[in-house]
Design an enzyme around this catalytic site. Structure first.
Site, PDB file in Angstrom:
ATOM      1  N   GLN A 106      -5.715  17.805  -0.349  1.00 51.34           N
ATOM      2  CA  GLN A 106      -4.888  17.348   0.769  1.00 51.34           C
ATOM      3  C   GLN A 106      -4.374  15.935   0.541  1.00 51.34           C
ATOM      4  O   GLN A 106      -5.132  15.018   0.245  1.00 51.34           O
ATOM      5  CB  GLN A 106      -5.702  17.390   2.070  1.00 51.34           C
ATOM      6  N   ARG A 118      -5.035   8.133  -2.533  1.00 44.57           N
ATOM      7  CA  ARG A 118      -5.874   7.526  -1.493  1.00 44.57           C
ATOM      8  C   ARG A 118      -7.358   7.633  -1.818  1.00 44.57           C
ATOM      9  O   ARG A 118      -8.194   7.112  -1.081  1.00 44.57           O
ATOM     10  CB  ARG A 118      -5.582   8.178  -0.141  1.00 44.57           C
ATOM     11  N   HIS A 142       0.950   7.062   5.483  1.00 45.70           N
ATOM     12  CA  HIS A 142       0.397   7.749   6.662  1.00 45.70           C
ATOM     13  C   HIS A 142      -0.034   6.710   7.706  1.00 45.70           C
ATOM     14  O   HIS A 142      -1.213   6.561   8.022  1.00 45.70           O
ATOM     15  CB  HIS A 142      -0.786   8.589   6.208  1.00 45.70           C
ATOM     16  N   ASP A 160       2.706  17.403  15.355  1.00 53.48           N
ATOM     17  CA  ASP A 160       2.799  17.251  13.900  1.00 53.48           C
ATOM     18  C   ASP A 160       4.202  17.684  13.499  1.00 53.48           C
ATOM     19  O   ASP A 160       4.466  18.863  13.273  1.00 53.48           O
ATOM     20  CB  ASP A 160       1.744  18.103  13.202  1.00 53.48           C
ATOM     21  N   GLU A 166       5.062   8.018  10.221  1.00 50.68           N
ATOM     22  CA  GLU A 166       4.900   7.951   8.769  1.00 50.68           C
ATOM     23  C   GLU A 166       6.244   8.029   8.048  1.00 50.68           C
ATOM     24  O   GLU A 166       7.062   8.888   8.350  1.00 50.68           O
ATOM     25  CB  GLU A 166       4.012   9.105   8.303  1.00 50.68           C
TER      26      GLU A 166
END
Length: 330
Positions: free
Chosen positions: A124, A129, A203, A251, A301
């Site tokens: 994901q 990150r 994000h 979303d 974002e």
């Protein structure tokens, strides 16, 4: 965040006015495992750039502007976790379930999604990150009124990344303060002998007074992908609201969005995002799936998702965003 004080803040001039001259610039790509003391010796700039130990012993770089604004970024994930105005008001939001021991990405602030945004062939939101980035340069503008502290970090391929994404690359992330503004630029360079493509996003979690008082402006008329019901099969919609508000799980990926978008935080202030190269805007709030914190933040974002970035050998892709606080109470 001291919300009353935050309402009084106004945006400063655009980041494009940043001067290239620096009072101190130290450049040498180094191992991400350098100690805090060594990082300060090589890259620290008194009063502007400082490295320190953060939560769980992870390394943090702290930027401080002469006007009193500040920012902090963990080298793990190159995640900006704090951006404060001169008044001390915190603008970003870090979730209460965030961990800093490198067991998983930091949940909050400005995490990276690269080279994949959302679910897909790899883990994901990709791997950027989940890894330590290496410091490559720091700088501070010589003008005493606009001493812009800057840090540049890099990420390159490794055995870990090539198992998921078989490409050689160099990602360069630059974070700076220009007055009260926070500026972030990502450049992805293809160091391979074959082309590659990717999707990406920043994000960004932004603190709000209450999610039912928050709203995002600048998206009316845009086509968007609504992923609330089924992320794998999003609905195609057109935004008909002047301001996107929140009444449930949200979303949404707004395609070909404008360069300027604002999140009104419910206090008479808004966080303005002025971007270049990102193309799309994602608006997300987890609602009751995160009952302990959903009321306190909204993610707006900057993304490259509707069409993947395609980069040939020796070429690069660059995107940037400047965050500022503006007064919308009038």
């Amino acid at each position: 965040m001291a919300l009353a004080a935050m309402r009084c803040r106004a945006a400063r001039p655009a980041a494009a006015s940043r001067r290239s001259a620096v009072s101190s610039r130290r450049v040498t790509v180094v191992s991400a495992s350098m100690s805090v003391a060594d990082l300060n010796t090589k890259y620290g700039i008194p009063g502007s750039v400082e490295f320190k130990e953060g939560k769980s012993g992870s390394t943090v770089v702290a930027l401080k502007h002469a006007c009193g604004s500040s920012a902090e970024m963990y080298l793990f994930g190159a995640c900006v976790t704090s951006w404060k105005q001169p008044s001390g008001d915190e603008i970003l939001y870090v979730r209460p379930d965030a961990v800093f021991d490198k067991s998983k990405p930091i949940s909050g602030g400005v995490p990276h999604c690269f080279p994949q945004f959302g679910p897909g062939a790899m883990q994901q939101h990709g791997f950027a990150r989940n890894l330590d980035w290496a410091v490559s340069a720091t700088a501070a503008d010589p003008n005493p009124d606009e001493r812009d502290p800057t840090v540049e970090v890099v990420l390159t391929e490794s055995d870990y990344t090539t198992k998921m994404w078989p490409h050689k690359f160099k990602a360069v992330y630059t974070v700076s303060l220009h007055g009260e503004q926070l500026n972030c630029q990502l450049r992805v360079i293809n160091t391979d002998d074959k082309p590659f493509d990717f999707t990406a996003a920043l994000h960004t979690y932004i603190e709000v007074l209450s999610i039912d008082k928050a709203k995002v402006t600048g998206l009316k008329g845009l086509k968007y992908l609504c992923k609330a019901k089924d992320p794998k099969n999003p609905e195609d919609k057109v935004e008909d609201r002047d301001a996107v508000d929140f009444t449930g799980y949200t979303d949404s990926v707004y395609l070909n969005s404008p360069n300027h978008v604002e999140l009104e935080v419910g206090t008479g202030a808004a966080v303005a995002l002025d971007s270049s190269g990102w193309e799309d805007t994602v608006v997300w709030n987890p609602w009751h799936t995160m009952k302990d914190c959903y009321q306190s933040f909204c993610c707006v974002e900057n993304a490259k998702f509707g069409s993947a970035a395609k980069v040939g050998p020796g070429q690069s892709w660059t995107a940037s965003v400047s965050f500022s606080v503006v007064d919308v109470s009038k």
